[in-house]
Design a protein around this motif. Structure first.
Motif, PDB file in Angstrom:
ATOM      1  N   ASP A  43       0.831  -1.194   0.000  1.00  0.00           N
ATOM      2  CA  ASP A  43       0.000   0.000   0.000  1.00  0.00           C
ATOM      3  C   ASP A  43       0.876   1.258   0.000  1.00  0.00           C
ATOM      4  O   ASP A  43       2.065   1.204   0.292  1.00  0.00           O
ATOM      5  N   ALA A  44       0.276   2.385  -0.318  1.00  0.00           N
ATOM      6  CA  ALA A  44       1.023   3.639  -0.495  1.00  0.00           C
ATOM      7  C   ALA A  44       1.806   4.027   0.759  1.00  0.00           C
ATOM      8  O   ALA A  44       2.961   4.465   0.659  1.00  0.00           O
ATOM      9  N   ARG A  45       1.222   3.873   1.942  1.00  0.00           N
ATOM     10  CA  ARG A  45       1.937   4.248   3.171  1.00  0.00           C
ATOM     11  C   ARG A  45       3.144   3.357   3.400  1.00  0.00           C
ATOM     12  O   ARG A  45       4.205   3.840   3.792  1.00  0.00           O
ATOM     13  N   ALA A  46       3.019   2.070   3.144  1.00  0.00           N
ATOM     14  CA  ALA A  46       4.153   1.156   3.318  1.00  0.00           C
ATOM     15  C   ALA A  46       5.270   1.501   2.345  1.00  0.00           C
ATOM     16  O   ALA A  46       6.458   1.461   2.703  1.00  0.00           O
ATOM     17  N   LEU A  74      11.533   3.906  13.766  1.00  0.00           N
ATOM     18  CA  LEU A  74      11.524   2.856  14.782  1.00  0.00           C
ATOM     19  C   LEU A  74      10.587   3.132  15.955  1.00  0.00           C
ATOM     20  O   LEU A  74      10.501   2.320  16.884  1.00  0.00           O
ATOM     21  N   ALA A  75       9.858   4.236  15.914  1.00  0.00           N
ATOM     22  CA  ALA A  75       8.908   4.541  16.985  1.00  0.00           C
ATOM     23  C   ALA A  75       7.858   3.437  17.070  1.00  0.00           C
ATOM     24  O   ALA A  75       7.394   2.930  16.049  1.00  0.00           O
ATOM     25  N   ALA A  94       5.410  -3.935  15.032  1.00  0.00           N
ATOM     26  CA  ALA A  94       5.517  -2.561  14.541  1.00  0.00           C
ATOM     27  C   ALA A  94       4.203  -2.228  13.852  1.00  0.00           C
ATOM     28  O   ALA A  94       3.443  -3.124  13.479  1.00  0.00           O
ATOM     29  N   PRO A  95       3.931  -0.941  13.679  1.00  0.00           N
ATOM     30  CA  PRO A  95       2.760  -0.594  12.882  1.00  0.00           C
ATOM     31  C   PRO A  95       2.864  -1.297  11.520  1.00  0.00           C
ATOM     32  O   PRO A  95       3.939  -1.307  10.915  1.00  0.00           O
TER      33      PRO A  95
END
Length: 167
Positions: A43-46, A74-75, A94-95
């Motif tokens: 997806d675009a965010r990844a 890394l947050a 992770a998100p």
């Protein structure tokens, strides 16, 4: 998980071709394919996170580690131990849109720790590629002897020939 080959492919995704810098990851379809091949999302965010990770790691390999960018990547990331009999595994959380980008960063840090000084930019100033030196003496200078190494050696030879007095 990202291995050394995938890490180098990511770092080397901004080559110079015919004298012009290119970004192979500018094309969403190409980056999406790379992400899917390595177990990630497309997806675009990844994809944006992958580009950000790649850019930060290129900077870190050439110069100083860009701490703010890596902290942002890394947050909210955690590695949790899981015990299964005699086996201990670490589960990365992770998100979801950042998971593959985080794996890329972790692969870079792993190489830095296991093979210090071996991941570096090509010695050809006109090249934007990186190499992982597997030689025993740790003396490799070019991403490819066939291209960059031969070019630089030929250029130096021509310069010496021009400077030598002719009889």
């Amino acid at each position: 998980m990202i291995d050394e080959t995938a890490l180098l492919a990511a770092l080397n995704s901004t080559p110079v071709r015919e004298g012009r810098p290119r970004d192979l990851w500018a094309d969403d379809a190409a980056l999406r394919q790379w992400a899917h091949e390595h177990g990630g999302r497309g997806d675009a965010r990844a994809l944006d996170w992958l580009r950000a990770a790649r850019d930060a790691l290129q900077t870190a390999t050439r110069d100083a580690v860009p701490e703010p960018e890596l902290r942002r990547l890394l947050a909210e990331v955690r590695q949790l131990p899981e015990v299964d009999g005699a086996e201990l595994r670490w589960r990365l959380t992770a998100p979801p849109e950042r998971l593959l980008a985080v794996e890329l960063v972790l692969a870079w840090y792993d190489v830095q720790q296991r093979r210090p000084g071996r991941l570096r930019p090509c010695g050809n100033d006109e090249c934007r590629l990186f190499l992982l030196d597997h030689s025993r003496a740790n003396t490799a200078r070019w991403c490819s002897m066939k291209t960059c190494g031969n070019r630089l050696k030929a250029r130096r030879h021509q310069e010496r020939a021009r400077q030598s007095p002719t009889p």
